[in-house]
Design a protein around this motif. Structure first.
Motif, PDB file in Angstrom:
ATOM      1  N   ALA A 147       0.842  -0.878  -0.183  1.00  0.00           N
ATOM      2  CA  ALA A 147      -0.344  -0.241  -0.030  1.00  0.00           C
ATOM      3  C   ALA A 147       0.588   0.896   0.312  1.00  0.00           C
ATOM      4  O   ALA A 147       0.495   2.377  -0.561  1.00  0.00           O
ATOM      5  CB  ALA A 147      -0.878  -0.122   1.210  1.00  0.00           C
ATOM      6  N   THR A 148       1.677   1.678   0.795  1.00  0.00           N
ATOM      7  CA  THR A 148       2.850   2.292   0.908  1.00  0.00           C
ATOM      8  C   THR A 148       3.509   2.795  -0.389  1.00  0.00           C
ATOM      9  O   THR A 148       3.721   3.530  -0.417  1.00  0.00           O
ATOM     10  CB  THR A 148       3.998   2.495   2.262  1.00  0.00           C
ATOM     11  OG1 THR A 148       2.950   2.426   3.560  1.00  0.00           O
ATOM     12  CG2 THR A 148       4.603   3.715   2.385  1.00  0.00           C
ATOM     13  N   ALA A 149       3.994   1.774  -0.705  1.00  0.00           N
ATOM     14  CA  ALA A 149       5.191   1.366  -2.522  1.00  0.00           C
ATOM     15  C   ALA A 149       3.718   1.883  -3.016  1.00  0.00           C
ATOM     16  O   ALA A 149       4.063   2.802  -4.078  1.00  0.00           O
ATOM     17  CB  ALA A 149       5.436   0.535  -2.759  1.00  0.00           C
ATOM     18  N   LEU A 150       2.641   1.672  -3.473  1.00  0.00           N
ATOM     19  CA  LEU A 150       1.507   2.468  -4.221  1.00  0.00           C
ATOM     20  C   LEU A 150       1.970   3.595  -4.013  1.00  0.00           C
ATOM     21  O   LEU A 150       1.907   4.332  -5.276  1.00  0.00           O
ATOM     22  CB  LEU A 150       0.139   1.480  -4.429  1.00  0.00           C
ATOM     23  CG  LEU A 150      -0.346   0.571  -5.198  1.00  0.00           C
ATOM     24  CD1 LEU A 150      -1.081  -0.043  -4.827  1.00  0.00           C
ATOM     25  CD2 LEU A 150       0.217   0.429  -6.600  1.00  0.00           C
ATOM     26  N   ARG A 151       1.755   3.862  -3.087  1.00  0.00           N
ATOM     27  CA  ARG A 151       1.330   5.682  -2.946  1.00  0.00           C
ATOM     28  C   ARG A 151       2.724   6.743  -2.692  1.00  0.00           C
ATOM     29  O   ARG A 151       3.081   7.237  -3.926  1.00  0.00           O
ATOM     30  CB  ARG A 151       0.994   5.824  -1.349  1.00  0.00           C
ATOM     31  CG  ARG A 151       1.243   6.974  -0.926  1.00  0.00           C
ATOM     32  CD  ARG A 151       1.238   7.460   0.298  1.00  0.00           C
ATOM     33  NE  ARG A 151       2.199   6.971   1.423  1.00  0.00           N
ATOM     34  CZ  ARG A 151       2.790   7.546   1.910  1.00  0.00           C
ATOM     35  NH1 ARG A 151       3.409   8.147   1.588  1.00  0.00           N
ATOM     36  NH2 ARG A 151       3.236   7.183   2.510  1.00  0.00           N
TER      37      ARG A 151
END
Length: 288
Positions: free
Chosen positions: A234-238
């Motif tokens: 999730a953080t990497a998508l951001r």
């Protein structure tokens, strides 16, 4: 007590460590004595061939170090350092000792950084621990900017020391939870990399060095071991820009499930990578 030849002391230490179940007993014995004497392993081996000796006090100190290692205290905790790629990092209680297999993860991330079109590509290391991954990337891709997040106090202290020792001006360390890491970098990272906790809560690590000495926060990742991996995704998508990659280290039996997880999150082309022993240990995917 008469002085003892180094070769005899090393042989006795090797026997002790072998009996304790240490796989590379002679290597560890030589590294322990070399550390104690402040010399390299090669210098120690040369001294042993010459017939050099240890005085009683030195031999006693060496026996004490061997006893600690025989209790399965990690070699790196005793010496206070761990080699990682070209770096020598400070480690000890409270931080995960970097492993050789993580060098595969670094190489994948490094190749992506070097291939990035930007003259100053950005990499983010989520859960940096000792700082091994971030500092390897920063020093081997000096044109990049590397940001590292850690939220465990003990690990952060070790990382801060390593960042200071290495002195890479293109590397930034922050004490922050990975879910909230670096909002100012949203949509800019070419590489997001992580070696997260991935051991299922009910599992018992095989090696005593891991089971007794590595911090639980660096090992356990929920019931299926993937809670932190989900947050990394999730953080990497951001953080990543379109076409950027996420690279995640994991257990050898978790690759298929992680590739499914990344696909469900919207990542493209999830792929597996094997380590030097040909085990499935790293998954990558492309930002949509």
């Amino acid at each position: 007590m008469c002085p003892r030849e180094i070769a005899v002391s090393v042989a006795d230490a090797t026997d002790t460590l072998t009996a304790a179940g240490i796989a590379d007993a002679r290597v560890d014995a030589e590294l322990l004595l070399a550390h104690m004497l402040g010399v390299g392993r090669g210098e120690l081996q040369a001294a042993a061939l010459r017939g050099d000796t240890l005085d009683e006090a030195s031999d006693t100190r060496f026996r004490d170090l061997v006893a600690r290692r025989a209790s399965r205290e990690p070699l790196q905790h005793i010496t206070g350092t761990a080699p990682f790629r070209h770096l020598e990092l400070r480690v000890g209680p409270g931080v995960f000792v970097p492993r050789p297999e993580t060098e595969t993860l670094v190489q994948i991330a490094l190749d992506a950084l070097l291939a990035a079109a930007s003259p100053s590509p950005i990499a983010v290391d989520l859960g940096t621990g000792s700082g091994a991954i971030a500092l390897a990337l920063a020093t081997e891709a000096p044109h990049s900017r590397v940001f590292a997040a850690e939220n465990a106090v003990d690990a952060f202290v070790w990382a801060k020391e390593n960042f200071a020792d290495v002195g890479a001006e293109n590397a930034t360390l922050a004490f922050i939870d990975l879910a909230r890491a670096f909002p100012d970098l949203d949509g800019t990272a070419s590489v997001v990399v992580s070696n997260p906790p991935y051991v299922p809560d009910a599992a018992v690590p095989r090696d005593p060095e891991v089971r007794w000495f590595d911090p639980p926060t660096a090992l356990y990742g929920g019931a299926d071991g993937l809670d932190i991996v989900r947050q990394v995704s999730a953080t990497a998508l951001r953080l990543a820009h379109p076409g950027g990659i996420v690279a995640i280290e994991h257990g050898e039996s978790q690759g298929a499930e992680i590739r499914e997880l990344l696909s469900a999150d919207g990542w493209r082309a999830p792929a597996t990578h094997t380590d030097l022993t040909r085990r499935d240990r790293v998954t990558t995917a492309l930002h949509p």
